[in-house]
Structure formats: structure tokens, C-alpha cells
Design a protein around this motif. Structure first.
Motif, short mmCIF file in Angstrom:
data_model
loop_
_atom_site.label_atom_id
_atom_site.label_comp_id
_atom_site.label_asym_id
_atom_site.label_seq_id
_atom_site.Cartn_x
_atom_site.Cartn_y
_atom_site.Cartn_z
N VAL A 69 -11.24 -9.89 10.71
CA VAL A 69 -11.26 -8.81 9.66
C VAL A 69 -12.47 -7.88 9.81
O VAL A 69 -12.42 -6.68 9.51
CB VAL A 69 -11.59 -9.40 8.34
N ALA A 70 -13.38 -8.50 10.80
CA ALA A 70 -14.47 -7.50 11.16
C ALA A 70 -14.02 -6.39 11.95
O ALA A 70 -14.44 -5.30 11.93
CB ALA A 70 -15.66 -8.50 12.05
N ARG A 71 -12.98 -6.74 12.91
CA ARG A 71 -12.41 -5.54 13.73
C ARG A 71 -11.25 -4.91 12.82
O ARG A 71 -10.46 -3.97 13.71
CB ARG A 71 -12.00 -6.12 14.91
N GLY A 72 -11.01 -5.20 11.79
CA GLY A 72 -9.94 -4.46 10.78
C GLY A 72 -8.65 -4.90 10.80
O GLY A 72 -7.60 -4.45 10.29
N GLY A 73 -8.39 -6.29 11.60
CA GLY A 73 -7.22 -6.94 11.51
C GLY A 73 -6.89 -7.99 10.31
O GLY A 73 -7.72 -7.99 9.36
N SER A 74 -6.05 -8.71 10.31
CA SER A 74 -5.60 -9.48 9.02
C SER A 74 -5.07 -10.74 9.60
O SER A 74 -4.25 -11.04 10.67
CB SER A 74 -4.55 -8.80 8.49
N ILE A 75 -5.45 -11.91 8.92
CA ILE A 75 -4.70 -13.29 9.04
C ILE A 75 -4.51 -13.76 7.75
O ILE A 75 -5.17 -13.96 6.79
CB ILE A 75 -5.92 -14.16 9.92
N ILE A 76 -3.23 -14.69 7.88
CA ILE A 76 -2.81 -15.30 6.45
C ILE A 76 -2.48 -16.59 7.22
O ILE A 76 -1.88 -16.72 8.21
CB ILE A 76 -1.53 -14.50 6.01
N ASP A 77 -2.96 -17.64 6.49
CA ASP A 77 -3.00 -19.00 6.87
C ASP A 77 -1.49 -19.42 6.95
O ASP A 77 -0.66 -18.98 6.09
CB ASP A 77 -3.59 -19.90 5.61
N PRO A 78 -1.08 -19.98 8.04
CA PRO A 78 0.46 -20.36 8.26
C PRO A 78 0.95 -20.97 7.13
O PRO A 78 2.25 -20.85 7.08
CB PRO A 78 0.49 -21.37 9.74
N LYS A 79 0.33 -22.07 6.68
CA LYS A 79 0.97 -22.71 5.63
C LYS A 79 1.32 -21.80 4.43
O LYS A 79 2.15 -21.97 3.81
CB LYS A 79 0.15 -23.78 4.86
N VAL A 80 0.61 -20.74 4.11
CA VAL A 80 0.69 -19.61 2.88
C VAL A 80 2.13 -18.88 3.48
O VAL A 80 2.69 -18.55 2.61
CB VAL A 80 -0.47 -18.87 2.60
N VAL A 81 2.13 -18.60 4.70
CA VAL A 81 3.11 -17.76 5.08
C VAL A 81 4.47 -18.42 4.91
O VAL A 81 5.58 -17.93 4.40
CB VAL A 81 3.07 -17.37 6.53
N GLU A 82 4.32 -19.80 5.38
CA GLU A 82 5.65 -20.60 5.05
C GLU A 82 6.16 -20.64 3.67
O GLU A 82 7.43 -20.37 3.20
CB GLU A 82 5.41 -21.98 5.44
N THR A 83 5.02 -20.81 2.77
CA THR A 83 5.45 -21.03 1.13
C THR A 83 5.88 -19.40 0.87
O THR A 83 6.81 -19.17 -0.16
CB THR A 83 4.09 -21.36 0.49
N LEU A 84 5.10 -18.37 1.44
CA LEU A 84 5.68 -16.99 0.80
C LEU A 84 7.03 -16.60 1.37
O LEU A 84 7.77 -16.25 0.55
CB LEU A 84 4.54 -16.03 1.52
N VAL A 85 7.42 -16.96 2.71
CA VAL A 85 8.82 -16.64 3.07
C VAL A 85 9.68 -17.51 2.12
O VAL A 85 11.00 -16.80 1.71
CB VAL A 85 8.94 -17.01 4.42
#
Length: 237
Positions: free
Chosen positions: A128-144
Motif C-alpha cells: 500500500v505504501a507504493r500504491g498497490g492493493s492486497i485483499i486477504d485470500p480468505k476474504v476473496v474466496e468469500t467475496l467471490v
């Protein structure tokens, strides 16, 4: 050059544990410039110190609802250069979606269990310091999974009626009139931004209403909250 970080967590033991974890990793190049236990002190520290990254719990005093989300949205407007890592014990997609509604740049959503994996937290801070983004893999699975269920569910919700309001008496705490309005729009698939525009309220207010709805219906996703609301008769089948 070290990444300057402000850490916000109301639990003292967790706050100090994370601080020491970050400061003792020689390869991390992270400088924790302030730690905060309340929303007010966090806002003041951000204004005074202007860090590179803020690491914050999603729920903070005084309301323990969505303070982390609120300040992330505020910083997007006032300090867009500051990255935000949101720590949460919830893998409910609604929180991740709310965090990313104004854009994913400089935003990360991690489950608190990742704190025991220092490389995960340090990696998120760097990203995030360099402007990127990360979402926890478990959250991604739940979101999908939730988005797929929502697409299959289909259907429209109508404006809540007096009968629907009466049915909420079966809950431990009934939904307010405004929460019923928000619930109907959620069932229609409206985003938080769309709800804010339709009801002429702030995005932070919408997020607070949604958190209250989730709590009252004991739901962890929009799909689940809509299904339970329909079962209670708060929405048209």
C-alpha cells in the motif's frame, strides 16, 4: 528509507504486539511513529505526523462499528497519498467492498489472524505504501462466493411497508425506518455509494447503517442479510 506507520488498535496487548513485531523485523524497514487506541487520537496523529501508511482495526472506539472504514474513506479525500491496511476478524465481503468502493490503490484488507504471519502484514504495508492493493485470500474466496449467490438470487426488493416493519418485532432489536430503507436498497444490489446518493446521506452513514443491519440480523454477507430479511418478512419474496 523506512516506511512511516501509524498503528491503531483499541486492544493494548494486540497493539503492542503488532508494534513490536514490526519494529523488531530488521528486514522490514518500518518505523512505527505512533500508536493509537481511539479514533480521535488516530485522526490527530495522522494530521500531525502524515505517515506513509496507517494500519488500523476495522472497529475502534467510540462506537466499535466501522471506524476503520470511515477513516479510510476520509483519507482517500484528504490524504490520498497515505496507504491503509485494515485489520479485521471478519471475512464478511461487505467490509472489503466498502474499503474498495473509492478505489483499490493504496488499500489492503487483512484478517487479524495474519498478524501471526509477519511477512503477510509487512508485505501489505509495503504494497500500500507504493500504491498497490492486497485483499486477504480468505476474504476473496468469500467475496467471490457471495457475488455468485447474489447473481443467482436475482429479484428486486420493494420499499418496506408497515407490515414489514411490524415483522421486525420478532428480532431481538427491530430495524429502524432508515435501516429498512437501506436494507431494501441492499436487496436491489445497490452499492454503498448508490445508497448514499439515493438517500442523500454520507457514505460513512450508509456504512454505519449496514453494520447495524448486519448485527441485528446476525449476518456476515449481503447475500445472507437479504436471505434472513426475506425469511423475517422484511422484504418481498
Amino acid at each position: 528509507m523506512a516506511i512511516r506507520v501509524i498503528l491503531a488498535e483499541d486492544n493494548l496487548l494486540v497493539r503492542e504486539g503488532v508494534r513490536r513485531l514490526l519494529e523488531t523485523r530488521r528486514d522490514a524497514a518500518i518505523d512505527v511513529v505512533a500508536t493509537c487506541g481511539y479514533l480521535e487520537s488516530l485522526l490527530a496523529s495522522v494530521e500531525t505526523l502524515e505517515p506513509d501508511v496507517m494500519v488500523t482495526d476495522i472497529r475502534m472506539p467510540p462506537t466499535f462499528t466501522d471506524e476503520g472504514l470511515q477513516i479510510a474513506a476520509q483519507l482517500r479525500m484528504t490524504h490520498p497519498q497515505i496507504g491503509v491496511v485494515l485489520l479485521s476478524q471478519f471475512d464478511a465481503p461487505v467490509y472489503a467492498r466498502a474499503l474498495l468502493e473509492e478505489g483499490s490503490a493504496g488499500r489492503a484488507y487483512l484478517l487479524k489472524e495474519r498478524v501471526s504471519e509477519p511477512e503477510q502484514l509487512v508485505g501489505a504495508i509495503r504494497e500500500v505504501a507504493r500504491g498497490g492493493s492486497i485483499i486477504d485470500p480468505k476474504v476473496v474466496e468469500t467475496l467471490v462466493a457471495a457475488l455468485g449467490d447474489l447473481a443467482r438470487m436475482g429479484g428486486d426488493a420493494l420499499t418496506p411497508t408497515a407490515d414489514q416493519q411490524a415483522s421486525s418485532a420478532r428480532m431481538s432489536e427491530p430495524l429502524t425506518d432508515r435501516e429498512l430503507e437501506v436494507l431494501a436498497l441492499v436487496a436491489e444490489g445497490a452499492s454503498n455509494q448508490e445508497i448514499a446518493r439515493k438517500l442523500v446521506v454520507t457514505l460513512a452513514t450508509v456504512k454505519t447503517h449496514i453494520n447495524h443491519i448486519f448485527g441485528k440480523l446476525d449476518a456476515e454477507s449481503r447475500v445472507q442479510v437479504v436471505a434472513r430479511a426475506r425469511k423475517l418478512g422484511l422484504l418481498q419474496p
